[in-house]
Structure formats: structure tokens, C-alpha cells
Design a protein around this motif. Structure first.
Motif, PDB file in Angstrom:
ATOM      1  N   THR A 106       0.815  -1.208   0.000  1.00 40.49           N
ATOM      2  CA  THR A 106       0.000   0.000   0.000  1.00 40.49           C
ATOM      3  C   THR A 106       0.851   1.261   0.000  1.00 40.49           C
ATOM      4  OG1 THR A 106      -0.081   0.006   2.403  1.00 40.49           O
ATOM      5  CG2 THR A 106      -1.901  -1.072   1.268  1.00 40.49           C
ATOM      6  N   ALA A 107       0.247   2.298  -0.515  1.00 39.58           N
ATOM      7  CA  ALA A 107       0.749   3.651  -0.315  1.00 39.58           C
ATOM      8  C   ALA A 107      -0.484   4.478   0.000  1.00 39.58           C
ATOM      9  CB  ALA A 107       1.439   4.160  -1.567  1.00 39.58           C
ATOM     10  N   GLU A 108      -0.284   5.571   0.697  1.00 40.70           N
ATOM     11  CA  GLU A 108      -1.401   6.480   0.948  1.00 40.70           C
ATOM     12  C   GLU A 108      -1.991   6.936  -0.383  1.00 40.70           C
ATOM     13  OE1 GLU A 108      -2.670   7.898   3.996  1.00 40.70           O
ATOM     14  OE2 GLU A 108      -1.627   6.058   4.615  1.00 40.70           O
ATOM     15  N   TRP A 109      -3.281   7.212  -0.395  1.00 36.77           N
ATOM     16  CA  TRP A 109      -3.885   7.825  -1.581  1.00 36.77           C
ATOM     17  C   TRP A 109      -3.149   9.158  -1.807  1.00 36.77           C
ATOM     18  CZ3 TRP A 109      -9.411   7.171  -3.594  1.00 36.77           C
ATOM     19  CH2 TRP A 109      -9.873   5.852  -3.378  1.00 36.77           C
ATOM     20  N   GLY A 110      -2.684   9.373  -3.017  1.00 36.42           N
ATOM     21  CA  GLY A 110      -1.945  10.592  -3.327  1.00 36.42           C
ATOM     22  C   GLY A 110      -0.441  10.369  -3.382  1.00 36.42           C
ATOM     23  N   GLN A 111      -0.009   9.180  -2.937  1.00 30.34           N
ATOM     24  CA  GLN A 111       1.417   8.843  -2.964  1.00 30.34           C
ATOM     25  C   GLN A 111       1.661   7.694  -3.944  1.00 30.34           C
ATOM     26  OE1 GLN A 111       3.802  10.417  -1.086  1.00 30.34           O
ATOM     27  NE2 GLN A 111       2.180  11.793  -0.375  1.00 30.34           N
ATOM     28  N   ALA A 112       2.875   7.685  -4.503  1.00 27.08           N
ATOM     29  CA  ALA A 112       3.292   6.554  -5.329  1.00 27.08           C
ATOM     30  C   ALA A 112       3.852   5.470  -4.423  1.00 27.08           C
ATOM     31  CB  ALA A 112       4.340   6.995  -6.343  1.00 27.08           C
TER      32      ALA A 112
END
Lengths: 379, 379
Positions: A106-112
Motif C-alpha cells: 500500500t501507499a497512501e492515496w496521493g502517494q506513489a
């Protein structure tokens, strides 16, 4: 009301394409259609930047995503997937439907995604048959580091890289063969500038090898059969989506006239200009670290109801942008740079955003965003 | 060259529909599109003659056929299917892909299934979860006895009747609720007068009950989720095929203006006139005992190469009819009566057939077929 569609799919369709598709229909099992289809496949290979097979099916892009699971994996197989938005989540839903063990990164929404995370997952799970990821996560406007990930999967004989390029193909450079992407998926209503209803899937030799042993059930989305029909018989397994394929052939011609390099440069410039324009009026970008050239996402200013803002843009101003999805509904908005758009569309969209925000009480001097964008266009 | 398309799908699309679909595209997640979609669903229920749910998906009709298997059956389940042509065969291919045990009932190509055979199969296999059949077998031009079969399945609590009405819906009367059909499938490029790319599936309460326990894997073709999205949110699960749905709404409007009874009577009259015309010039019908109103199939006269005949009709005369499929390739030809056609099309197609046959040395007095057809139209 004159209307502009700046949503990240469907996007505006060129007038010439609409008229091309409005011609009387022809039958799909004819030499006439086969000639068009063969031409379309050649152009698609050009756009995918591949010597491999590109397949066309009547479905939305999600059908292509499902095909990229069921044609290469078997129930019980392990596959790594990147979940950093609504479309990343979808891999897991498909995996669950077919009994695939998904290893979630996972990555935060908005992050690659962090490339080190992918590296570690590949090391921890050498038996993972594939890495499934978005080139551009449409829900967040993020571009994931596909080239770097491809370097990792290329070293592994039994792990394919599957890239959802639904909002990447034709918008920015994702060269399938050069990078070593094994399966790449797109859909018609994005940079291909068509109505929804077609999925296109590119497949490498490495992926075809996996296909030979894959046992996930599938019938409609049968890539091996489509491969035979496409490349031996110039046709599709089931009824061809004649009208959309004729439109696709037309649009690929437009793209070839422009050239890949120009196409990508135009898109990137529109994205950069949009980001500059938004920042000039104090709007915070949602994905500042890894913005995709295809879609810019930005925060709705605090105190403004994002849903009402997007609705007002569309219904009061005639300029449609997209809102956020799932957890970011009402919190962000998204502007597309794909397809039939140019410098003037950037000024349009930015100025409409200014007017829209102003109508919700946001303090903005009209023209500021366009001015900042113009600096990007004019160097 | 002026061209006429009398193939059993794709069929000719009304000019008004082509123009309707050439309008600038709108986004699918908007109140504007939802209103159109809700209207379309209402009209579809009218056409299906059902109070149940009708679902629209972006795929060809085959996708709808697959959905009608995977959403109601579980691996290892037994299902009866009627194989009397190319599309009947397809059930078994789908069954095999998903581990369903198919009980095959056959009729010769050109013949309808004997109702006694279905009765016996149901008695021999009380555990069969479904009977899968075509209302109109497009490859042979045969109409199967759906009403009689529905009477048998209606008595069985755990056996659904699944009808491929791809070349039946909107061509002849297959009233879903009245007869007790549980799942009924069609596709856009037939009597719905659209380009290929949409499947429509009607589902009864009895079928929904089976859906609750069905475990065949599916993701893209997920009817239960589509049901929720369609009827609670006025939308589709994945991106809506906006353009085709707008065309569908338009065409259903045309069909409602005409009325079901008139529509079916017009189609039946065109079929009867075509049969009379062909027989008047000594052409033997391929399915004389149970001809479908949607498509007339006939033998190519002995000594004439059927493939060359169909090709010459299309390329030299501009009048496309379909050839035979699989074992009947080159041996029969097929003429459609679906959709945007009228009396004059019957004279066109018959007279072109006369001219085409004559060019292959067949002995025919031009106008004979049209004369015989006119007697059917003029009583």
C-alpha cells in the motif's frame, strides 16, 4: 449551454471521430472489416510500443483487468498488487473472485508506491506469479514508478508485471517492450478518445508462457483464443465492436500524425500548466510528489463542499471536472489532460475553476491561474 | 456503391440513432446520464415483458450468456442445454470453462428441439439446475418451443430456464414473465438496432434465488452487483457504455412508438414474405418446420458455391446476406428481418438474391420472388 468535459474518462471525442462512427455499420466477418481491424492492430502495437500481441475486446477496461488475472494465474497462486487508490483496490477484488492470494502493498492515496517496498515483497515472495499495478492511479492522479518495478520483475523468470495503463496509454510514455512490461491494459474512453466499451490488452511472450499453465476459468475473456483470431484471422473471437474499432482506427491515425513524442509532450505540458495554475491560486495539489500527466488531482479548499463545487462547475458553468472517489469524495477534484485537448482547454478549465471557487466564496483574482499556466506554455 | 445490410447482426442502424450517438459524449456518473439510464431500464422491462430486473453490460451477447451461467450455477452443477446449432454449442463451451456438467440435448441443424426430449431430460435429471436454450438459433434460423419448455421448468422449483433471445428479443414474442422464463439474454446489434457492444440480461426472482448460492467465479459479469447499481443508484457497476445506452434509449423509444404487437407482426410478415419469395423461385428453406421470424435460412441451390454467392451479393450487388456457419458454410444463406426494415427491404433482398443466383447460372425469372412476397403483404 456549451459544455466541456474535463473528466478523466470519458473524455471529449473529436468531431471527426463522432462522424466516422456515425457511418452506416458494416459486418464484422468481411474482408472490409478485417482490413480495418488488421490496420488497427498495427497502430495499437505502435502505441503500446511493443512487438508483442495487442488484443481488443468488447468490455470496459475492468474486463481487461479481469482478463489479465484469469489468463495468467491459477487458483491458489500468489500475486503482489499495489493498492494506493480505487483502482489498486480492484486487483484484490478480482483476485478474491478467482481464488488468488493477493500480497497487498500500500501507499497512501496521493502517494506513489515506494520501490523498496516492491523489492522487499518480491524478495519475500519469490513464488509470486505477478506484480499488478496502475501506471496512473486515476482516483488519485498518481504515477507509479513502473520503469523501476519492471527492472525488478524482468530479473525474475516466473513473475510477470501487469500494468493497468488505462489512464496512461497515449498520455505519457510507458514503453511496453523497452521497460519489460508483460501485460498492459487500457480502455477506450481515455486517451484513445472513444466512447467506453473497448478494452485493449498487450501481452508479452513471458506472459504467454504463464498463460499456458494458468487455470483460472474464463470464456469471454480468453486472450489465447483472441490472439489466434486477431493475428491469424484478422478478427475477434466474438462479435467485434465494429463502430468502436472503426473509431479506434481513426483516432490512432490522429495520434500517429502527431507522433508519440509530441503527444506525450503536449499532455505533460498541459498537466504542468494546470498544476502551476492551481498553485498560483492557492490550491494544494493532491499528488505533488508523483503527479501523472494524464490527470491532475487537487484539494478542494477547506470550507467548500467539494461535491457541490463539482456539481456547480458542471451544471452552472458547463465545465465538468471529476470529484474525488471513496474516502476523498467531496474533498478533492480531478482534471483530465488526456486526448483531444490543447493549451486553450487548460485556460478554460482553470478559469472555470476560479469562477467556480469564487462562487463558493473563495478569494481569487480571475485570470491568475491562466496567467501562471501561460508561463508554462510560453517558457 | 449503395449498400444494404441484411445479415442477422449487425443489422442496419436507423439514421436518427447514428446521429443521436454522434452527439458529444456525457459522463456516466451524472444525474443527466442516470436519468437516461433509468428511462432505458424501464423501456427494457417493457420490451422483455417483465416486472423483473433487466441489466445492461458492456460486452457482446456472449458475455451475457457467460453471465447467465456463472451467476446461477456452481462448479459441479448439472445443467441441460439444447445444441442445435453454433450458439447452442456455445453453452457447452461455457459450461466446460466453469466446470458445469452439461446434459446435451440435440436436434439436427435446421430442426427445433423436440419437447418430449426436454421433458425426458428433466425427468431423468431432476437435479439439473437449469435448461439453457436459444429462442432463435441464429445459425440455422430455427425457433425453439420456448413456451412449452417454460411450462416444464415452471413446475420445478430448482430448475431455471435460461433463454438466449439474442435474435429473438424485439423480433418475435417471447414474453418473459407470462411464459415463466427465468433468465433472458440479448445483444445490441440485433433487433435493438445498435452497434455491437451491449448485452442485456433479464432475471426472474426464481433465478435470483439460485444466484444466492451460486459459486462459479465472476467479477466483471456480476449480476447481483449490477442489480444493486442499476436499481438503487441508476448506474452500472463499471463505466457505462454511455453512447450505446443513449442509442438504446432512443431505439426503445422507436419500438414503443410502433408497439410490440405491430413490431412482431411486421417482422413476421417480412419473414413470411421472404419465405414465400424464396420458395417461388425454387429455393428450399433450411428450417421449414420451425422458422424464426428474425432470420430466414435457405439452401444455396446445388452446384452453386455458397461462399462465392454471398461474397458476390455483398461486393458486386451491395446487398449483404449471411452465409452458413461451421458445417453449413457455403451451403446455406441467411437473411435477417430484424430491426429497421420494411416491405421494400424484402423486395430488395429477394430481387438481389434472384440477380445473384442468376449470375451463378441459376434459372430464374426476375421479379418472381418479389411477386410472391407481395401476395403475403397484400393478403
Amino acid at each position: 449551454m456549451k459544455r466541456y468535459l474535463y473528466t478523466p474518462g470519458p473524455v471529449m471525442i473529436p468531431e471527426s471521430t463522432l462522424l466516422e462512427m456515425a457511418h452506416p455499420i458494416i459486418h464484422h466477418r468481411t474482408p472490409q472489416f478485417s482490413a480495418i481491424f488488421a490496420e488497427t492492430l498495427k497502430k495499437l502495437k505502435w502505441l503500446f510500443q511493443t512487438e508483442g500481441d495487442v488484443l481488443v475486446m468488447a468490455s470496459t477496461g475492468t474486463g481487461g483487468m479481469e482478463a489479465s488475472v484469469t489468463n495468467f494465474l491459477s487458483p491458489g497462486d500468489k500475486a503482489i498488487y499495489v493498492n494506493a487508490g480505487k483502482f489498486g483496490e480492484r486487483w484484490d477484488k478480482i483476485f478474491k473472485a478467482y481464488g488468488i492470494e493477493g500480497i497487498e502493498l500500500t501507499a497512501e492515496w496521493g502517494q506513489a508506491i515506494d520501490i523498496a517496498v516492491v523489492q522487499k515483497a518480491l524478495d519475500d515472495h519469490p513464488d509470486a506469479k505477478g506484480v499488478y499495478i496502475q501506471a496512473s492511479e486515476t482516483s488519485t492522479g498518481v504515477a507509479h514508478p513502473i520503469e523501476a518495478i519492471a527492472k525488478l520483475t524482468a530479473q525474475r523468470e516466473n513473475t510477470i508485471l501487469v500494468v493497468d495503463a488505462i489512464t496512461a496509454l497515449g498520455a505519457f510514455d510507458v514503453p511496453m517492450d523497452k521497460w519489460g512490461i508483460d501485460v498492459m491494459i487500457s480502455g477506450s474512453q481515455k486517451a484513445l478518445m472513444l466512447p467506453p466499451g473497448l478494452s485493449v490488452v498487450g501481452v508479452s511472450e513471458k506472459a504467454w508462457k504463464l498463460n499456458e499453465t494458468a487455470t483460472c476459468p474464463h470464456f469471454y475473456f480468453d486472450l489465447a483464443t483472441e490472439r489466434k483470431k486477431h493475428y491469424k484471422n484478422d478478427t475477434t473471437n466474438f462479435t467485434s465492436a465494429v463502430t468502436l474499432i472503426i473509431g479506434l482506427n481513426h483516432n490512432l491515425g490522429l495520434m500517429q500524425e502527431e507522433g508519440l513524442e509530441n503527444l506525450f509532450a503536449r499532455t505533460e505540458k498541459m498537466a504542468a500548466a494546470t498544476r502551476a495554475g492551481l498553485e498560483a491560486i492557492g490550491i494544494k495539489l493532491f499528488a505533488p510528489d508523483a503527479p501523472a500527466a494524464s490527470v491532475t488531482s487537487a484539494w478542494v479548499p477547506e470550507g467548500i463542499d467539494g461535491k457541490a463545487f463539482v456539481k456547480s462547475m458542471r451544471d452552472d458553468l458547463g465545465v465538468a471536472v471529476a470529484g474525488g472517489q471513496d474516502p476523498y469524495k467531496g474533498k478533492i477534484f480531478r482534471v483530465s489532460h488526456m486526448g483531444y485537448l490543447c493549451e486553450w482547454d487548460v485556460y478554460n478549465s482553470l478559469t472555470a475553476i476560479e469562477k467556480g471557487l469564487a462562487s463558493f466564496g473563495y478569494n481569487v483574482v480571475m485570470g491568475t491561474a491562466a496567467g501562471a499556466a501561460a508561463k508554462v506554455f510560453n517558457g
